[in-house]
Every structure is written in structure tokens, then in C-alpha cells.
Design a protein around this motif. Structure first.
Motif, PDB file in Angstrom:
ATOM      1  N   ALA A 169      -0.463   2.345 -42.300  1.00  0.00           N
ATOM      2  CA  ALA A 169       0.868   2.469 -42.897  1.00  0.00           C
ATOM      3  C   ALA A 169       1.863   3.030 -41.886  1.00  0.00           C
ATOM      4  CB  ALA A 169       0.813   3.343 -44.150  1.00  0.00           C
ATOM      5  N   ARG A 170       1.422   3.980 -41.079  1.00  0.00           N
ATOM      6  CA  ARG A 170       2.315   4.526 -40.043  1.00  0.00           C
ATOM      7  C   ARG A 170       2.616   3.469 -38.981  1.00  0.00           C
ATOM      8  NH1 ARG A 170      -0.266  10.632 -39.503  1.00  0.00           N
ATOM      9  NH2 ARG A 170       0.880  11.488 -41.286  1.00  0.00           N
ATOM     10  N   ALA A 171       1.619   2.676 -38.636  1.00  0.00           N
ATOM     11  CA  ALA A 171       1.812   1.661 -37.592  1.00  0.00           C
ATOM     12  C   ALA A 171       2.703   0.521 -38.054  1.00  0.00           C
ATOM     13  CB  ALA A 171       0.455   1.119 -37.143  1.00  0.00           C
ATOM     14  N   THR A 172       2.775   0.292 -39.363  1.00  0.00           N
ATOM     15  CA  THR A 172       3.594  -0.795 -39.891  1.00  0.00           C
ATOM     16  C   THR A 172       4.845  -0.273 -40.597  1.00  0.00           C
ATOM     17  OG1 THR A 172       2.292  -0.846 -41.946  1.00  0.00           O
ATOM     18  CG2 THR A 172       1.635  -2.358 -40.165  1.00  0.00           C
ATOM     19  N   GLN A 173       5.141   0.998 -40.409  1.00  0.00           N
ATOM     20  CA  GLN A 173       6.302   1.614 -41.054  1.00  0.00           C
ATOM     21  C   GLN A 173       7.558   0.809 -40.738  1.00  0.00           C
ATOM     22  OE1 GLN A 173       6.510   5.755 -40.220  1.00  0.00           O
ATOM     23  NE2 GLN A 173       8.379   6.070 -41.372  1.00  0.00           N
ATOM     24  N   GLY A 174       8.391   0.616 -41.745  1.00  0.00           N
ATOM     25  CA  GLY A 174       9.605  -0.173 -41.577  1.00  0.00           C
ATOM     26  C   GLY A 174       9.448  -1.587 -42.098  1.00  0.00           C
ATOM     27  N   SER A 175       8.221  -1.969 -42.407  1.00  0.00           N
ATOM     28  CA  SER A 175       7.992  -3.281 -43.007  1.00  0.00           C
ATOM     29  C   SER A 175       7.422  -3.070 -44.410  1.00  0.00           C
ATOM     30  CB  SER A 175       7.008  -4.104 -42.163  1.00  0.00           C
ATOM     31  OG  SER A 175       5.677  -3.720 -42.425  1.00  0.00           O
ATOM     32  N   PRO A 176       7.575  -4.053 -45.277  1.00  0.00           N
ATOM     33  CA  PRO A 176       7.024  -3.920 -46.635  1.00  0.00           C
ATOM     34  C   PRO A 176       5.503  -3.720 -46.636  1.00  0.00           C
ATOM     35  CG  PRO A 176       8.519  -5.799 -46.510  1.00  0.00           C
ATOM     36  CD  PRO A 176       8.326  -5.293 -45.115  1.00  0.00           C
ATOM     37  N   LEU A 177       4.851  -4.185 -45.597  1.00  0.00           N
ATOM     38  CA  LEU A 177       3.396  -4.052 -45.507  1.00  0.00           C
ATOM     39  C   LEU A 177       2.961  -2.590 -45.557  1.00  0.00           C
ATOM     40  CD1 LEU A 177       0.666  -5.448 -45.167  1.00  0.00           C
ATOM     41  CD2 LEU A 177       1.053  -5.409 -42.678  1.00  0.00           C
ATOM     42  N   SER A 178       3.744  -1.705 -45.005  1.00  0.00           N
ATOM     43  CA  SER A 178       3.392  -0.290 -44.967  1.00  0.00           C
ATOM     44  C   SER A 178       3.161   0.263 -46.371  1.00  0.00           C
ATOM     45  CB  SER A 178       4.492   0.508 -44.255  1.00  0.00           C
ATOM     46  OG  SER A 178       4.149   1.868 -44.190  1.00  0.00           O
ATOM     47  N   GLU A 179       4.106   0.024 -47.267  1.00  0.00           N
ATOM     48  CA  GLU A 179       3.962   0.503 -48.645  1.00  0.00           C
ATOM     49  C   GLU A 179       2.838  -0.226 -49.372  1.00  0.00           C
ATOM     50  OE1 GLU A 179       6.973   0.000 -47.254  1.00  0.00           O
ATOM     51  OE2 GLU A 179       7.781   2.034 -47.303  1.00  0.00           O
ATOM     52  N   GLU A 180       2.636  -1.493 -49.051  1.00  0.00           N
ATOM     53  CA  GLU A 180       1.552  -2.263 -49.673  1.00  0.00           C
ATOM     54  C   GLU A 180       0.194  -1.687 -49.293  1.00  0.00           C
ATOM     55  OE1 GLU A 180       1.981  -6.467 -48.820  1.00  0.00           O
ATOM     56  OE2 GLU A 180       4.129  -6.378 -49.281  1.00  0.00           O
ATOM     57  N   ILE A 181       0.050  -1.266 -48.049  1.00  0.00           N
ATOM     58  CA  ILE A 181      -1.207  -0.662 -47.592  1.00  0.00           C
ATOM     59  C   ILE A 181      -1.480   0.619 -48.376  1.00  0.00           C
ATOM     60  CG2 ILE A 181      -2.325   0.520 -45.651  1.00  0.00           C
ATOM     61  CD1 ILE A 181      -0.809  -1.564 -43.833  1.00  0.00           C
ATOM     62  N   LEU A 182      -0.460   1.469 -48.490  1.00  0.00           N
ATOM     63  CA  LEU A 182      -0.634   2.724 -49.232  1.00  0.00           C
ATOM     64  C   LEU A 182      -1.005   2.449 -50.686  1.00  0.00           C
ATOM     65  CD1 LEU A 182       2.397   4.794 -47.859  1.00  0.00           C
ATOM     66  CD2 LEU A 182      -0.023   5.057 -47.247  1.00  0.00           C
ATOM     67  N   ALA A 183      -0.316   1.502 -51.310  1.00  0.00           N
ATOM     68  CA  ALA A 183      -0.575   1.183 -52.716  1.00  0.00           C
ATOM     69  C   ALA A 183      -1.973   0.604 -52.913  1.00  0.00           C
ATOM     70  CB  ALA A 183       0.490   0.221 -53.240  1.00  0.00           C
ATOM     71  N   ALA A 184      -2.392  -0.279 -52.018  1.00  0.00           N
ATOM     72  CA  ALA A 184      -3.720  -0.893 -52.147  1.00  0.00           C
ATOM     73  C   ALA A 184      -4.825   0.149 -52.000  1.00  0.00           C
ATOM     74  CB  ALA A 184      -3.885  -1.999 -51.100  1.00  0.00           C
ATOM     75  N   ALA A 185      -4.689   1.035 -51.029  1.00  0.00           N
ATOM     76  CA  ALA A 185      -5.698   2.084 -50.846  1.00  0.00           C
ATOM     77  C   ALA A 185      -5.700   3.022 -52.050  1.00  0.00           C
ATOM     78  CB  ALA A 185      -5.426   2.850 -49.555  1.00  0.00           C
ATOM     79  N   HIS A 186      -4.514   3.361 -52.546  1.00  0.00           N
ATOM     80  CA  HIS A 186      -4.421   4.236 -53.714  1.00  0.00           C
ATOM     81  C   HIS A 186      -5.122   3.606 -54.911  1.00  0.00           C
ATOM     82  CE1 HIS A 186      -2.647   6.374 -57.117  1.00  0.00           C
ATOM     83  NE2 HIS A 186      -2.516   7.401 -56.274  1.00  0.00           N
ATOM     84  N   ALA A 187      -4.851   2.341 -55.150  1.00  0.00           N
ATOM     85  CA  ALA A 187      -5.485   1.648 -56.273  1.00  0.00           C
ATOM     86  C   ALA A 187      -7.005   1.621 -56.108  1.00  0.00           C
ATOM     87  CB  ALA A 187      -4.928   0.229 -56.397  1.00  0.00           C
ATOM     88  N   ALA A 188      -7.467   1.338 -54.918  1.00  0.00           N
ATOM     89  CA  ALA A 188      -8.913   1.280 -54.681  1.00  0.00           C
ATOM     90  C   ALA A 188      -9.573   2.634 -54.933  1.00  0.00           C
ATOM     91  CB  ALA A 188      -9.192   0.811 -53.258  1.00  0.00           C
ATOM     92  N   LEU A 189      -8.937   3.689 -54.507  1.00  0.00           N
ATOM     93  CA  LEU A 189      -9.534   5.029 -54.651  1.00  0.00           C
ATOM     94  C   LEU A 189      -9.397   5.592 -56.054  1.00  0.00           C
ATOM     95  CD1 LEU A 189      -8.446   6.586 -51.258  1.00  0.00           C
ATOM     96  CD2 LEU A 189     -10.770   6.004 -51.974  1.00  0.00           C
ATOM     97  N   THR A 190      -8.330   5.261 -56.754  1.00  0.00           N
ATOM     98  CA  THR A 190      -8.156   5.825 -58.101  1.00  0.00           C
ATOM     99  C   THR A 190      -8.837   4.977 -59.161  1.00  0.00           C
ATOM    100  OG1 THR A 190      -5.972   4.786 -58.275  1.00  0.00           O
ATOM    101  CG2 THR A 190      -6.055   7.097 -57.546  1.00  0.00           C
ATOM    102  N   GLU A 191      -9.022   3.702 -58.926  1.00  0.00           N
ATOM    103  CA  GLU A 191      -9.737   2.853 -59.877  1.00  0.00           C
ATOM    104  C   GLU A 191     -11.225   3.140 -59.868  1.00  0.00           C
ATOM    105  OE1 GLU A 191      -8.647  -1.181 -59.004  1.00  0.00           O
ATOM    106  OE2 GLU A 191      -6.581  -0.862 -59.633  1.00  0.00           O
ATOM    107  N   GLU A 192     -11.745   3.618 -58.723  1.00  0.00           N
ATOM    108  CA  GLU A 192     -13.179   3.897 -58.642  1.00  0.00           C
ATOM    109  C   GLU A 192     -13.540   5.161 -59.407  1.00  0.00           C
ATOM    110  OE1 GLU A 192     -14.193   6.681 -54.837  1.00  0.00           O
ATOM    111  OE2 GLU A 192     -13.813   4.594 -54.386  1.00  0.00           O
ATOM    112  N   ALA A 193     -12.548   6.030 -59.632  1.00  0.00           N
ATOM    113  CA  ALA A 193     -12.839   7.321 -60.270  1.00  0.00           C
ATOM    114  C   ALA A 193     -13.197   7.167 -61.730  1.00  0.00           C
ATOM    115  CB  ALA A 193     -11.621   8.241 -60.126  1.00  0.00           C
TER     116      ALA A 193
END
Length: 193
Positions: A169-193
Motif C-alpha cells: 500500500a505504501r509502494a502504490t500510494q497515490g493510486s486507487p490500488l493502495s486503498e484496494e490492497i488495504l481493504a482486501a487484506a482487512h477483509a481477509a483478516l477480519t473474515e477469518e475471525a
């Protein structure tokens, strides 16, 4: 020239270590001693009164960053009354936020120091401290009942997901991909709980 009191010398050292810890996470350990001391509000010459070498400062600043991380984990557990799942969820929410992405200086040392520590010789103190910090963080992220100090399995998977997502996310900051990476990881980690 006035002598610096022992108390002032200790405060100066603390300030340099704290400043180095932040700058190294934000800019890497290649920050010059002159720039580091300027950021700490001290003279370049004062560095050599406090530290034997820049490598010694890297070791101490790495330990300082991981001590701070451990304090944050303890405070998180206390805030949630020892409820590990709630503390972990809050950590995941904060870790995968745009605020954390944008604030490397005060951010996670696992992500902030990874490439620099990897380049250090294996016998360096910074490498040992880093490995211990990674193990402790993974143990914190392990599910309830995994046992204190368990840095295997789910804890390592969760840590790897957090750190990898933050770095990308830091490496792609400034592009929409950055927020998508954070959201995808968040979903993966919170859905497993």
C-alpha cells in the motif's frame, strides 16, 4: 563552553534514539548522522559523545521501536480488558488504515525496517532484536489459546498479511490500488475471525 549535565546528556541520548527510530522507519537507515542530529535539534559533534558508531545507534533505535510496539500491544490488551480478539481486531483496523500507511515514522517497525535490517550482517544486534520483535508480534496475533510466545501458524500468517499489505500500500500510494490492497487484506483478516 558549558558542560552538559548528566541528566541533559541522558535526555539528549533519548531524543537522538527516538528521532532515529522514527527517521529510520520513514527514510531508512541510510539517513546521515548530520541529518539525524539536525532533526533531533543537536549538533553533529554531539553524536560521537553519545554513540560509538551509527551502527550502534541503528541497534538501539531498532530496540526502541520494538519496545514501543510491545507497549502498544500491552496497552491494546488493557484497553479491551484482556479480550485478545477485540484487541487484535482493533490492531488490524488501525494497521490497515490509510493513516498508518501515510505515517511510516510512527508506524510499525516490522514494515518500516524490514529491508534495511535484512541488509545488516547476521551477527548484528538489530537483526536479533528484529527477529524477536517479529516473533512477539506474531504471538500477539495468534488466536486465543495458542500460547504465549507462539510465533507459528496463524500468528505468522496474520503478521505476513498485515506487513505485506502495508508495504504494498505504501509502494502504490497515490493510486486507487493502495486503498484496494488495504481493504482486501482487512477483509481477509477480519473474515477469518
Amino acid at each position: 563552553m558549558a558542560r552538559v549535565s548528566q541528566a541533559q546528556a541522558q535526555e539528549n541520548r533519548r531524543r537522538v534514539v527516538d528521532t532515529a527510530s522514527r527517521l529510520f522507519r520513514e527514510q531508512g537507515t541510510g539517513v546521515s548522522v548530520a541529518d539525524l542530529m539536525k532533526a533531533a535539534g543537536l549538533t553533529h559533534g554531539a553524536f560521537y559523545k553519545q554513540f560509538t558508531s551509527k551502527e550502534a545507534l541503528v541497534d538501539e533505535a531498532t530496540a526502541h521501536a520494538f519496545d514501543d510496539l510491545a507497549r502498544r500491544h500491552t496497552a491494546g490488551l488493557e484497553q479491551y480488558g484482556g479480550q485478545r480478539d477485540a484487541a487484535q481486531r482493533a490492531l488490524i483496523d488501525a494497521y490497515l488504515s490509510t493513516e498508518h500507511r501515510d505515517d511510516a515514522a510512527d508506524g510499525c517497525p516490522v514494515a518500516g525496517l524490514a529491508t534495511d535490517v535484512a541488509r545488516e550482517p547476521e551477527d548484528r544486534e538489530a537483526r536479533r532484536v528484529y527477529a524477536e520483535g517479529v516473533a512477539a508480534f506474531a504471538a500477539f496475533l495468534a488466536p486465543d489459546g495458542a500460547g504465549a510466545g507462539d510465533a507459528t501458524g496463524d500468528g505468522l500468517t496474520r503478521l505476513s498479511t498485515l506487513v505485506g499489505a502495508l508495504i504494498l500500500a505504501r509502494a502504490t500510494q497515490g493510486s486507487p490500488l493502495s486503498e484496494e490492497i488495504l481493504a482486501a487484506a482487512h477483509a481477509a483478516l477480519t473474515e477469518e475471525a
